[in-house]
Design a protein around this motif. Structure first.
Motif, mmCIF file in Angstrom:
data_model
loop_
_atom_site.group_PDB
_atom_site.id
_atom_site.type_symbol
_atom_site.label_atom_id
_atom_site.label_comp_id
_atom_site.label_asym_id
_atom_site.label_seq_id
_atom_site.Cartn_x
_atom_site.Cartn_y
_atom_site.Cartn_z
ATOM 1 N N ALA A 99 1.790 -7.784 -1.065
ATOM 2 C CA ALA A 99 2.208 -6.675 -0.199
ATOM 3 C C ALA A 99 1.058 -6.206 0.676
ATOM 4 C CB ALA A 99 2.741 -5.528 -1.056
ATOM 5 N N ILE A 100 -0.118 -6.102 0.097
ATOM 6 C CA ILE A 100 -1.273 -5.649 0.871
ATOM 7 C C ILE A 100 -1.677 -6.717 1.885
ATOM 8 C CG2 ILE A 100 -3.739 -5.122 0.700
ATOM 9 C CD1 ILE A 100 -3.086 -3.534 -1.833
ATOM 10 N N HIS A 101 -1.581 -7.987 1.502
ATOM 11 C CA HIS A 101 -1.852 -9.062 2.465
ATOM 12 C C HIS A 101 -0.880 -8.985 3.632
ATOM 13 C CE1 HIS A 101 -2.852 -12.990 4.081
ATOM 14 N NE2 HIS A 101 -1.556 -13.291 4.068
ATOM 15 N N LEU A 102 0.395 -8.736 3.323
ATOM 16 C CA LEU A 102 1.401 -8.622 4.363
ATOM 17 C C LEU A 102 1.066 -7.464 5.305
ATOM 18 C CD1 LEU A 102 4.190 -9.396 5.517
ATOM 19 C CD2 LEU A 102 5.193 -7.827 3.829
ATOM 20 N N MET A 103 0.656 -6.341 4.755
ATOM 21 C CA MET A 103 0.329 -5.178 5.568
ATOM 22 C C MET A 103 -0.853 -5.470 6.484
ATOM 23 S SD MET A 103 -0.668 -1.335 4.258
ATOM 24 C CE MET A 103 -2.286 -1.836 3.655
ATOM 25 N N ARG A 104 -1.859 -6.139 5.936
ATOM 26 C CA ARG A 104 -3.075 -6.399 6.711
ATOM 27 C C ARG A 104 -2.924 -7.557 7.678
ATOM 28 N NH1 ARG A 104 -7.379 -5.491 1.728
ATOM 29 N NH2 ARG A 104 -7.596 -3.236 2.033
ATOM 30 N N SER A 105 -1.885 -8.348 7.527
ATOM 31 C CA SER A 105 -1.694 -9.508 8.410
ATOM 32 C C SER A 105 -0.838 -9.198 9.609
ATOM 33 C CB SER A 105 -1.051 -10.659 7.622
ATOM 34 O OG SER A 105 -1.894 -11.046 6.559
ATOM 35 N N SER A 106 -0.489 -7.927 9.798
ATOM 36 C CA SER A 106 0.347 -7.560 10.933
ATOM 37 C C SER A 106 -0.420 -7.744 12.229
ATOM 38 C CB SER A 106 0.816 -6.104 10.804
ATOM 39 O OG SER A 106 -0.304 -5.240 10.835
ATOM 40 N N LYS A 107 0.312 -7.711 13.338
ATOM 41 C CA LYS A 107 -0.303 -7.936 14.649
ATOM 42 C C LYS A 107 -1.317 -6.863 14.971
ATOM 43 C CE LYS A 107 0.975 -8.640 19.488
ATOM 44 N NZ LYS A 107 2.103 -8.730 20.439
ATOM 45 N N ASN A 108 -0.993 -5.609 14.602
ATOM 46 C CA ASN A 108 -1.900 -4.504 14.874
ATOM 47 C C ASN A 108 -2.957 -4.419 13.802
ATOM 48 O OD1 ASN A 108 -0.545 -3.753 17.167
ATOM 49 N ND2 ASN A 108 0.866 -2.418 16.039
ATOM 50 N N PRO A 109 -4.073 -3.740 14.050
ATOM 51 C CA PRO A 109 -5.109 -3.591 13.041
ATOM 52 C C PRO A 109 -4.569 -2.867 11.821
ATOM 53 C CG PRO A 109 -5.901 -2.907 15.202
ATOM 54 C CD PRO A 109 -4.437 -3.115 15.326
ATOM 55 N N ALA A 110 -5.150 -3.160 10.678
ATOM 56 C CA ALA A 110 -4.722 -2.511 9.440
ATOM 57 C C ALA A 110 -4.883 -1.008 9.547
ATOM 58 C CB ALA A 110 -5.568 -3.038 8.267
ATOM 59 N N PRO A 111 -3.899 -0.251 9.056
ATOM 60 C CA PRO A 111 -3.962 1.197 9.199
ATOM 61 C C PRO A 111 -5.063 1.845 8.405
ATOM 62 C CG PRO A 111 -2.121 0.551 7.811
ATOM 63 C CD PRO A 111 -2.663 -0.695 8.426
ATOM 64 N N THR A 112 -5.572 1.124 7.396
ATOM 65 C CA THR A 112 -6.606 1.733 6.584
ATOM 66 C C THR A 112 -8.007 1.335 7.004
ATOM 67 O OG1 THR A 112 -6.315 -0.079 5.021
ATOM 68 C CG2 THR A 112 -5.128 1.950 4.562
ATOM 69 N N ALA A 113 -8.141 0.579 8.109
ATOM 70 C CA ALA A 113 -9.474 0.213 8.567
ATOM 71 C C ALA A 113 -10.264 1.455 8.916
ATOM 72 C CB ALA A 113 -9.368 -0.703 9.793
ATOM 73 N N PRO A 114 -11.488 1.586 8.368
ATOM 74 C CA PRO A 114 -12.233 2.823 8.587
ATOM 75 C C PRO A 114 -12.722 2.955 10.015
ATOM 76 C CG PRO A 114 -13.598 1.195 7.457
ATOM 77 C CD PRO A 114 -12.207 0.620 7.532
#
Length: 356
Positions: A99-114
């Motif tokens: 699930a986390i891989h799926l979230m981070r593999s989206s077209k947009n940057p990961a929402p949790t990127a600092p």
């Protein structure tokens, strides 16, 4: 628009509802990153046990709460939606890592990127508000200049963006006192921003009032020890300073009965009779309302309700912009000053109650 992702290694991803996948990864960025929820609130909102999402945080860095000076986690609306989305994905068969891989593999940057970190600083709030510090390298001062500029243009979107940036690296308490309250304090000292010819101070106060009110309501002010009674004296239409103090006191575990601005003396005494507070916090911001406050104190001391309530023994705390600008006035008030910006309110109340 987000892509719907699939993988040959795990056909369960294909079975996930397309609409859900499109919503999750991209839409997080539109949610507030304001850190306002404690762990218990997150558990109630998401249905995910605290041990579970803390384990996700340790292993994957998701979610990414901020921490208070007391090392307590505070979560944002974005964090809550991420936790909820991850729960939904695991419920339909994904592992948490998938699930986390799926979230981070989206077209947009990961929402949790600092965001790029700036070094946290804790300036002397009284010096900052009194205009004695002008270190251009202080990141909080830089942010305050930027948000004042946004207020001067009546640009709420820019002000919100600056606020969210600052939340990413500064403690919540410092953001409230130095960025938001400090910006309003500086604006009211700038003639070109004041009524009747300028709307800037109105806009800034309204923006900050909304933020403070939201945080106050989320701080669970109806529970805790006390209670404390908080109001602005008769004729005092402003309660921003008092509201800031109430936020800190509520977050420290006090129950707050907040009565707002322009309270009549008779209403105050009736509220005391009903609530029986351990202390009363009153606000006055100009010479006229200070005189009202000074007039109220001896009158309170001489009231007796015949039911064992000694009004004269209730500690009186007070706050207001005038007590920072003209500190000598504090000597005329028989009470406990809550501090220059609300950050010292807890210590002042504890001192008033003899709990230092």
């Amino acid at each position: 628009m987000c892509k719907t992702l699939t993988t040959h290694q795990d056909s369960r991803i294909i079975s996930l509802r397309t609409s859900r996948l499109r919503w999750g990864p991209c839409m997080f960025e539109r949610l507030s990153a304001e850190p306002i929820y404690n762990t218990r609130a997150v558990v109630r909102r998401t249905g995910v046990p605290a041990d579970t999402f803390r384990a996700w945080e340790r292993r994957y860095g998701v979610p990414s709460p901020l921490r208070t000076a007391g090392n307590q986690r505070l979560y944002s609306e974005r964090d809550i939606r991420i936790i909820t989305w991850l729960r939904e994905q695991t419920a339909v068969g994904l592992t948490i890592s998938q699930a986390i891989h799926l979230m981070r593999s989206s077209k947009n940057p990961a929402p949790t990127a600092p965001l790029p970190a700036a070094p946290p600083v804790e300036p002397d709030i009284e010096e900052v508000l009194a205009g004695k510090r002008s270190d251009s390298h202080d990141p909080l001062i830089t942010q305050r200049r930027r948000i004042i500029d946004a207020f001067s243009r009546l640009d709420g979107q820019a002000a919100e963006h600056i606020l969210q940036e600052t939340y990413a690296w500064a403690e919540l308490e410092v953001v409230l006192a130095d960025l938001l309250y400090g910006a309003v304090s500086e604006i009211v000292r700038t003639p070109e921003y004041l009524p009747p010819h300028s709307p800037v101070s109105h806009f800034a106060r309204a923006f900050v009032q909304r933020k403070f009110a939201s945080l106050y309501n989320l701080s669970n002010p109806n529970d805790g020890r006390g209670p404390l009674l908080a109001a602005s004296v008769a004729g005092e239409s402003r309660d921003l300073t008092l509201l800031l103090s109430a936020i800190f006191l509520s977050r420290a575990g006090y129950r707050i009965v907040f009565l707002g601005p322009d309270l009549a003396f008779e209403a105050l005494t009736e509220a005391i009779r009903i609530v029986r507070p351990v202390a009363v916090c009153l606000a006055a911001s100009d010479e006229i309302t200070v005189e009202t406050l000074k007039d109220w104190l001896p009158k309170l001391a001489n009231i007796s309700d015949g039911a064992g309530m000694d009004y004269g023994k209730i500690p009186i705390c007070y706050t207001g912009r005038i007590f920072v600008d003209q500190p000598e006035i504090r000597d005329q008030i028989k009470g406990h000053f809550l501090g220059p910006s609300g950050q010292n309110a807890v210590e002042a109340v504890e001192s008033a109650l003899g709990r230092r």
